[in-house]
Design an enzyme around this catalytic site. Sequence first.
Site, mmCIF file in Angstrom:
data_model
loop_
_atom_site.group_PDB
_atom_site.id
_atom_site.type_symbol
_atom_site.label_atom_id
_atom_site.label_comp_id
_atom_site.label_asym_id
_atom_site.label_seq_id
_atom_site.Cartn_x
_atom_site.Cartn_y
_atom_site.Cartn_z
ATOM 1 N N THR A 1 0.866 -1.186 0.000
ATOM 2 C CA THR A 1 0.000 0.000 0.000
ATOM 3 C C THR A 1 0.901 1.233 0.000
ATOM 4 O OG1 THR A 1 -0.080 0.068 2.399
ATOM 5 C CG2 THR A 1 -1.816 -1.165 1.310
ATOM 6 N N GLU B 153 -5.501 -3.176 -1.860
ATOM 7 C CA GLU B 153 -6.110 -4.423 -1.372
ATOM 8 C C GLU B 153 -7.227 -4.922 -2.283
ATOM 9 O OE1 GLU B 153 -5.410 -1.716 0.303
ATOM 10 O OE2 GLU B 153 -4.888 -2.097 2.385
ATOM 11 N N LYS C 235 -13.469 15.037 13.838
ATOM 12 C CA LYS C 235 -14.509 14.858 14.864
ATOM 13 C C LYS C 235 -14.581 16.130 15.705
ATOM 14 C CE LYS C 235 -13.164 10.348 14.202
ATOM 15 N NZ LYS C 235 -11.734 10.150 13.950
ATOM 16 N N TRP D 142 -19.233 14.625 13.011
ATOM 17 C CA TRP D 142 -18.219 14.364 11.996
ATOM 18 C C TRP D 142 -18.266 15.416 10.896
ATOM 19 C CZ3 TRP D 142 -17.543 8.508 10.557
ATOM 20 C CH2 TRP D 142 -17.207 7.801 11.719
HETATM 21 P P1 ADP Z 1 -3.097 4.249 0.690
HETATM 22 O O1 ADP Z 1 -4.263 3.836 1.566
HETATM 23 O O2 ADP Z 1 -1.799 4.115 1.384
HETATM 24 O O3 ADP Z 1 -3.295 5.584 0.002
HETATM 25 P P2 ADP Z 1 -3.897 2.973 -1.717
HETATM 26 O O4 ADP Z 1 -3.177 3.655 -2.817
HETATM 27 O O5 ADP Z 1 -4.200 1.544 -1.828
HETATM 28 O O6 ADP Z 1 -3.039 3.171 -0.444
HETATM 29 O O7 ADP Z 1 -5.194 3.828 -1.480
HETATM 30 C C1 ADP Z 1 -6.474 3.333 -1.194
HETATM 31 C C2 ADP Z 1 -7.299 4.422 -0.575
HETATM 32 O O8 ADP Z 1 -7.341 5.581 -1.431
HETATM 33 C C3 ADP Z 1 -8.741 4.085 -0.345
HETATM 34 O O9 ADP Z 1 -8.925 3.323 0.826
HETATM 35 C C4 ADP Z 1 -9.386 5.465 -0.250
HETATM 36 O O10 ADP Z 1 -9.210 6.035 1.028
HETATM 37 C C5 ADP Z 1 -8.576 6.267 -1.248
HETATM 38 N N1 ADP Z 1 -9.298 6.353 -2.528
HETATM 39 C C6 ADP Z 1 -9.079 5.661 -3.643
HETATM 40 N N2 ADP Z 1 -9.921 6.047 -4.630
HETATM 41 C C7 ADP Z 1 -10.718 7.005 -4.105
HETATM 42 C C8 ADP Z 1 -11.808 7.796 -4.605
HETATM 43 N N3 ADP Z 1 -12.228 7.712 -5.848
HETATM 44 N N4 ADP Z 1 -12.396 8.660 -3.754
HETATM 45 C C9 ADP Z 1 -11.984 8.788 -2.476
HETATM 46 N N5 ADP Z 1 -10.954 8.085 -1.957
HETATM 47 C C10 ADP Z 1 -10.332 7.204 -2.748
#
Ligand code: ADP
Length: 544
Positions: A185, A330, A438, A443
């Site tokens: 990640t 994931e 918060k 929220w």
């Molecule tokens: P990291 O969590 O370290 O950034 P990833 O690149 O796998 O690693 O990112 C996944 C996360 O990115 C998601 O859990 C979400 O929070 C965010 N994300 C991905 N696509 C979107 C989207 N279209 N809108 C909002 N958040 C997004």
Amino acid sequence: MLSTMQDEPLSLGRLLRYAGEAHTASTVTTWTGGTTRSRSYPELAARAAQLAGALTKLGVGAFDRVATFMWNNNEHLEVYSAVPAMGAVLHALNIRLFPEQLVFIANHAEDRVVVVDGSLVETFAKVLPKMRTVRHVVVVNGDVHALDAPPSVAVHAYEDLIAGEPTTFDYPVLDERSAAAMCYTSGTTGDPKGVVYSHRSLYLHAMHVTTPSAMSLSARDRCLAVVPMFHVNAWSLPYAAFVSGASLLMPDQFLQPGPLLAFMAAARPTCAAAVPTVWTGVLARLEQHPQDLSHLREVVVGGSAVPPVLMKAFEDQHGVRVLHGWGMTETSSLGAVAHPPAWASEDEAWPYRVSQGLFPPLVEHRLVDDGNVLPQDGEALGELEVRGPWITGSYYSPTGELEGSDAFDDGWLRTGDVGRISPDGYLTLADRAKDVIKSGGEWISSVDLENGVMSHPDVAEAAVFGVPDEKWDERPCVAVVLRGGATADVEALRDHLAGSCAKWQLPERWTFVAEVPKTSVGKFDKKTLRQQYAAGDLEVVLAD
Ligand code: ADP
């Protein structure tokens, strides 16, 4: 009763062979800064076979990790093709991570071979001595002598290594559930965690990416993969291209808006994929240097929430449709895609299109709060949990012990994302659980406030993050980047924002910055903003 159907395993080797045989006119093209270099898919398949032969001679066997430290380019795609097909495991390292993170990840994954771009050798040289399991480094288009490798590591030149190898390789028949690739990640909110994809998960996911419910890819497409191949496998574009025959356009190291637009002018992509901040930069550049984009039918934006104002500007000013998608490392990338319902007019479609979208059939989903599954009524707000054949069931651990088990809930992946799902199945994310603010027990969505601020014409970018507050526990703080020459002050921005959020949500703290800090994959880095705020490094203006 058993079915009568044949039980042919899904394998990336089969997919690579298919791409070479069926998509003979499709190509992968890399930008060199002023010109392009291309190879057809049959040539790619032949060179992948040569690489598989060469890696076998280096002793790479089943499940050995072959890492890459590369930009998106032709050779990276060759490694992407050869390594899983030969039964080894591809591991694309994130070239932008801090040295300590890179070393941790390479040691954790037990990378044995690393293929490195010549242009990145200097950066890689700094981390190599601490990578305990690496035995071979292969340098692509660069000087092997520039790498002062420890005695335990042999250094090879890519072209020399594959030269003379046969252009076919007898790829093994593999269990479709076996490991094909791994990815960590990007660590936006915590330490990077490893996900191991199977042949089956990557194959099924790639097939879905090509469908009209996702990116609608075909052999008529030229797809610009701006999203790095180390960021969730470039959202699976390489394997989706092999399924569909879409040609791939690789920007290599030329990722700034100017060079990217020069590549677009030369190669005329029909579709492209990148995180929102890339498109924000491209849009700003286009304002100064207009360019015809009529070749682009669609750009796919994901990785963080797309600001609606960005989507509108692309469509109104350049006629380019923006497709919003949600996903995670994931979830093999694609978790939901925001195609509107067929009945919706352009106006009716808008709220659907700016949502995170509809889940594919193979992504089961639910919202959970405090152990309770919530209704999908568009009102109830909870953490999104997903499961399905391309969702990870655990994090990678070298000892085989389950890592990060609190991220899983009875077979479901807890995404850490908080949102709502409408009765007709569309996901709208409010925030990451770690970014939601918060305030006095209520929220506040940082993303909603960002979108509100970014809709002001003077604002180029805005990131909202929670900061401690004596009275309310936490309050939002806004980091604003103004457009060149713009003069909006806090009062003007607050007045503007008041039109789209409740009065009690209106931030008191504002800071004007030259640039919002970004993560290694171009997302707003709110961890750093919070640290800068705590250290007193930000000049904060308090509104009355
Ligand atoms: P990291 O969590 O370290 O950034 P990833 O690149 O796998 O690693 O990112 C996944 C996360 O990115 C998601 O859990 C979400 O929070 C965010 N994300 C991905 N696509 C979107 C989207 N279209 N809108 C909002 N958040 C997004």
